[in-house]
Design an enzyme around this catalytic site. Sequence first.
Site, PDB file in Angstrom:
ATOM      1  N   ARG A  17       0.804  -1.233   0.000  1.00 47.42           N
ATOM      2  CA  ARG A  17       0.000   0.000   0.000  1.00 47.42           C
ATOM      3  C   ARG A  17       0.837   1.283   0.000  1.00 47.42           C
ATOM      4  O   ARG A  17       0.295   2.371  -0.153  1.00 47.42           O
ATOM      5  CB  ARG A  17      -0.975  -0.010   1.185  1.00 47.42           C
ATOM      6  CG  ARG A  17      -2.174  -0.916   0.934  1.00 47.42           C
ATOM      7  CD  ARG A  17      -3.297  -0.570   1.871  1.00 47.42           C
ATOM      8  NE  ARG A  17      -3.097  -1.153   3.187  1.00 47.42           N
ATOM      9  CZ  ARG A  17      -3.507  -0.589   4.317  1.00 47.42           C
ATOM     10  NH1 ARG A  17      -4.107   0.587   4.299  1.00 47.42           N
ATOM     11  NH2 ARG A  17      -3.311  -1.187   5.478  1.00 47.42           N
ATOM     12  N   GLU A 153      -7.269 -13.837  15.574  1.00 48.81           N
ATOM     13  CA  GLU A 153      -7.133 -12.874  14.481  1.00 48.81           C
ATOM     14  C   GLU A 153      -8.516 -12.472  13.977  1.00 48.81           C
ATOM     15  O   GLU A 153      -9.454 -13.279  13.980  1.00 48.81           O
ATOM     16  CB  GLU A 153      -6.297 -13.482  13.345  1.00 48.81           C
ATOM     17  CG  GLU A 153      -4.831 -13.648  13.695  1.00 48.81           C
ATOM     18  CD  GLU A 153      -4.193 -12.331  14.145  1.00 48.81           C
ATOM     19  OE1 GLU A 153      -4.161 -11.385  13.346  1.00 48.81           O
ATOM     20  OE2 GLU A 153      -3.736 -12.257  15.305  1.00 48.81           O
ATOM     21  N   LYS A 350      31.287  29.241   0.489  1.00 49.17           N
ATOM     22  CA  LYS A 350      31.601  27.814   0.470  1.00 49.17           C
ATOM     23  C   LYS A 350      33.020  27.566   0.950  1.00 49.17           C
ATOM     24  O   LYS A 350      33.935  28.267   0.529  1.00 49.17           O
ATOM     25  CB  LYS A 350      31.439  27.271  -0.961  1.00 49.17           C
ATOM     26  CG  LYS A 350      31.589  25.772  -1.037  1.00 49.17           C
ATOM     27  CD  LYS A 350      32.202  25.298  -2.341  1.00 49.17           C
ATOM     28  CE  LYS A 350      33.708  25.534  -2.346  1.00 49.17           C
ATOM     29  NZ  LYS A 350      34.391  24.944  -3.496  1.00 49.17           N
ATOM     30  N   TYR A 365      29.888  35.872  -4.112  1.00 48.54           N
ATOM     31  CA  TYR A 365      30.275  34.473  -3.960  1.00 48.54           C
ATOM     32  C   TYR A 365      31.677  34.419  -3.385  1.00 48.54           C
ATOM     33  O   TYR A 365      32.625  34.945  -3.983  1.00 48.54           O
ATOM     34  CB  TYR A 365      30.222  33.727  -5.303  1.00 48.54           C
ATOM     35  CG  TYR A 365      30.817  32.347  -5.160  1.00 48.54           C
ATOM     36  CD1 TYR A 365      30.202  31.405  -4.337  1.00 48.54           C
ATOM     37  CD2 TYR A 365      32.012  31.991  -5.785  1.00 48.54           C
ATOM     38  CE1 TYR A 365      30.752  30.150  -4.146  1.00 48.54           C
ATOM     39  CE2 TYR A 365      32.568  30.738  -5.605  1.00 48.54           C
ATOM     40  CZ  TYR A 365      31.946  29.823  -4.783  1.00 48.54           C
ATOM     41  OH  TYR A 365      32.494  28.580  -4.595  1.00 48.54           O
ATOM     42  N   ALA A 379      29.466  44.825  -2.707  1.00 46.21           N
ATOM     43  CA  ALA A 379      28.425  44.070  -3.409  1.00 46.21           C
ATOM     44  C   ALA A 379      28.950  43.507  -4.724  1.00 46.21           C
ATOM     45  O   ALA A 379      29.756  44.137  -5.404  1.00 46.21           O
ATOM     46  CB  ALA A 379      27.236  44.975  -3.680  1.00 46.21           C
ATOM     47  N   ASN A 385      37.299  30.781  -8.035  1.00 43.69           N
ATOM     48  CA  ASN A 385      38.138  29.759  -7.406  1.00 43.69           C
ATOM     49  C   ASN A 385      38.364  28.554  -8.297  1.00 43.69           C
ATOM     50  O   ASN A 385      39.160  27.696  -7.995  1.00 43.69           O
ATOM     51  CB  ASN A 385      37.504  29.318  -6.085  1.00 43.69           C
ATOM     52  CG  ASN A 385      36.102  28.774  -6.280  1.00 43.69           C
ATOM     53  OD1 ASN A 385      35.367  29.239  -7.145  1.00 43.69           O
ATOM     54  ND2 ASN A 385      35.736  27.791  -5.485  1.00 43.69           N
TER      55      ASN A 385
HETATM   56  C1  UD1 Z   1      -0.494  -8.808  13.305  1.00 45.12           C
HETATM   57  C2  UD1 Z   1      -1.034  -9.667  14.418  1.00 45.12           C
HETATM   58  C3  UD1 Z   1      -2.341  -9.059  14.950  1.00 45.12           C
HETATM   59  C4  UD1 Z   1      -2.101  -7.634  15.423  1.00 45.12           C
HETATM   60  C5  UD1 Z   1      -1.464  -6.834  14.299  1.00 45.12           C
HETATM   61  C6  UD1 Z   1      -1.042  -5.479  14.809  1.00 45.12           C
HETATM   62  C7  UD1 Z   1      -0.384 -11.938  13.867  1.00 45.12           C
HETATM   63  C8  UD1 Z   1      -0.805 -13.236  13.309  1.00 45.12           C
HETATM   64  N1  UD1 Z   1      -1.288 -10.981  13.887  1.00 45.12           N
HETATM   65  O1  UD1 Z   1      -1.423  -8.755  12.264  1.00 45.12           O
HETATM   66  O2  UD1 Z   1      -2.815  -9.826  16.031  1.00 45.12           O
HETATM   67  O3  UD1 Z   1      -3.307  -7.053  15.839  1.00 45.12           O
HETATM   68  O4  UD1 Z   1      -0.275  -7.491  13.808  1.00 45.12           O
HETATM   69  O5  UD1 Z   1      -0.670  -4.691  13.704  1.00 45.12           O
HETATM   70  O6  UD1 Z   1       0.740 -11.794  14.304  1.00 45.12           O
HETATM   71  N2  UD1 Z   1       5.795  -9.798   8.987  1.00 45.12           N
HETATM   72  C9  UD1 Z   1       6.907 -10.467   8.582  1.00 45.12           C
HETATM   73  N3  UD1 Z   1       6.774 -11.662   7.961  1.00 45.12           N
HETATM   74  C10 UD1 Z   1       5.560 -12.234   7.732  1.00 45.12           C
HETATM   75  C11 UD1 Z   1       4.415 -11.528   8.143  1.00 45.12           C
HETATM   76  C12 UD1 Z   1       4.559 -10.317   8.781  1.00 45.12           C
HETATM   77  O7  UD1 Z   1       8.034  -9.999   8.769  1.00 45.12           O
HETATM   78  O8  UD1 Z   1       5.538 -13.316   7.160  1.00 45.12           O
HETATM   79  C13 UD1 Z   1       5.942  -8.511   9.661  1.00 45.12           C
HETATM   80  C14 UD1 Z   1       5.415  -7.356   8.836  1.00 45.12           C
HETATM   81  O9  UD1 Z   1       6.455  -6.763   8.079  1.00 45.12           O
HETATM   82  C15 UD1 Z   1       4.896  -6.410   9.884  1.00 45.12           C
HETATM   83  C16 UD1 Z   1       4.509  -7.321  11.048  1.00 45.12           C
HETATM   84  O10 UD1 Z   1       5.165  -8.535  10.817  1.00 45.12           O
HETATM   85  O11 UD1 Z   1       5.906  -5.548  10.334  1.00 45.12           O
HETATM   86  C17 UD1 Z   1       3.009  -7.515  11.176  1.00 45.12           C
HETATM   87  O12 UD1 Z   1       2.501  -8.026   9.980  1.00 45.12           O
HETATM   88  P1  UD1 Z   1       1.112  -7.552   9.426  1.00 45.12           P
HETATM   89  O13 UD1 Z   1       0.775  -8.374   8.247  1.00 45.12           O
HETATM   90  O14 UD1 Z   1       1.091  -6.091   9.314  1.00 45.12           O
HETATM   91  O15 UD1 Z   1       0.166  -7.862  10.668  1.00 45.12           O
HETATM   92  P2  UD1 Z   1      -1.009  -8.883  10.733  1.00 45.12           P
HETATM   93  O16 UD1 Z   1      -0.489 -10.241  10.467  1.00 45.12           O
HETATM   94  O17 UD1 Z   1      -2.095  -8.379   9.904  1.00 45.12           O
END
Ligand code: UD1
Length: 459
Positions: A17, A153, A350, A365, A379, A385
């Site tokens: 996004r 979730e 500079k 300058y 002025a 330079n």
């Molecule tokens: C997650 C939580 C949810 C919480 C929400 C808060 C889980 C299953 N759910 O939701 O309970 O309310 O965060 O924002 O944990 N990321 C990885 N690898 C992955 C997936 C995610 O590194 O495979 C990282 C993302 O970059 C991000 C963070 O984990 O920084 C959270 O991932 P995101 O998909 O935003 O959150 P949800 O899974 O929707």
Amino acid sequence: MESRLEILILAAGKGTRMRSDLPKVLHKLAGKSLLGHVVDTAHELGAAQVCVVYGFGGEAVLQSMADDRLTFVLQAEQHGTGHAVKQALPQLADGSVTLVLYGDVPLTHTATLQPLVTAAQAGKLGLLTVNLAHPDGYGRIVRENGKVTRIVEHKDATPAERTIHEVNTGILAVATRQLKRWIAELKNDNVQGEYYLTDIIALAVRDGVDVETHQPSYEWEVLGVNSKAQLAQLERIHQNEIAQALLDAGVTLMDPARLDVRGTLTCGRDVAIDVNCVFEGRVKLGDGVQVGANCVLRNVTVAAGTRIDAFTLIDDAEIGEANRLGPFSRIRPGTTLARDVHVGNFVEIKNSQIDDGSKINHLSYVGDTTMGKRVNIGAGTITCNYDGANKHRTVIEDDVFVGSDTQLVAPVTVGRGATLGAGTTLTKDAPAGELTLARAKQLTLSGWTRPVKKVRGEG
Ligand code: UD1
Ligand code: CA
């Protein structure tokens, strides 16, 4: 009980996004990447190790974070937060506690996180939750008789569970040994087919580990960035926090909503800052410094009593006491201004050292120049330079007076107390104490008349 703290930062998400080629966690808030903010928080908490799970845009993430205190782990495919943690487990020491943070949640205060760490160090699971008016999309905290039993979730929740307003921030701390055991047990039999880190809550409860919840002081401490709109929103929140801290420290801000600090701004007593100023990198303003509207200062030290008027841009320079700069001055890298120096409108300086009491007030300058004390530059003066290949220095000794519209072709030295006549193109050194000028002789042709325009049809 384990006391060693290791911090795991999940940063593998795509950030679709954001509609950008840059990995989400590298987008900047207050001049620093989102991930940079989280890494700094981790260091502030005194983490013995900071481990970053990266994925999308991997190389860029690695290169941008040139910090040898970080360990990087690749999560090549994203199968959920539990899967992300699993990739890092081999890096984490058994005798430690692990705090899980998110690379896209930049503004959490250390005071909010510390109680979670303390809970984990006492053998509990510390969980950061928050009550949201609109909890849609978040994991819900399910409690029985007040005690947390699990997290569900949003997509897996029943209509009744979706009415719960207490949600999971994702941030938690627990003993690493337990984390390893529970992560190994995770299954992906849920609506999204993902391995949920959140499922470890129910496993902790099963194993008799207390889940201790804490809430942040401000909701925005746990807000993540998923879009440019959210990034802009957090930027304003953060800038407001910085402005409030400056006001608390006694700085006068003409409008706290029109100030941007992208780095650290340190102010002495009775500093006043007008609207729309931007401070980048490390900026230090001494006692009584006044900054006019629309100035940009980047990596600058300004000593006490100096006044900087509107629309002045200063980059990598050291400004001394009681100077007057601007309006519309541009000070470029490598410049040092001593005491009581005046630099006026449309003047560019500079890589030059300007000594006490010298004045360059209009349209000039000055580059690669060493200027003594009490020099007056007329002025339209220009130091030439650059010969197209190399840069050369100009030396202007104490008490020199340079007439307007003078060019100093470097390398050249103007001796102490010398005067240069207006319009001079100086190509050889000017001796001390003498008037030097290079100027075509003025002549008058008396009786000369201007040509007259011919009228069509005439002779
Ligand atoms: C997650 C939580 C949810 C919480 C929400 C808060 C889980 C299953 N759910 O939701 O309970 O309310 O965060 O924002 O944990 N990321 C990885 N690898 C992955 C997936 C995610 O590194 O495979 C990282 C993302 O970059 C991000 C963070 O984990 O920084 C959270 O991932 P995101 O998909 O935003 O959150 P949800 O899974 O929707
Ligand atoms: Ca998700």
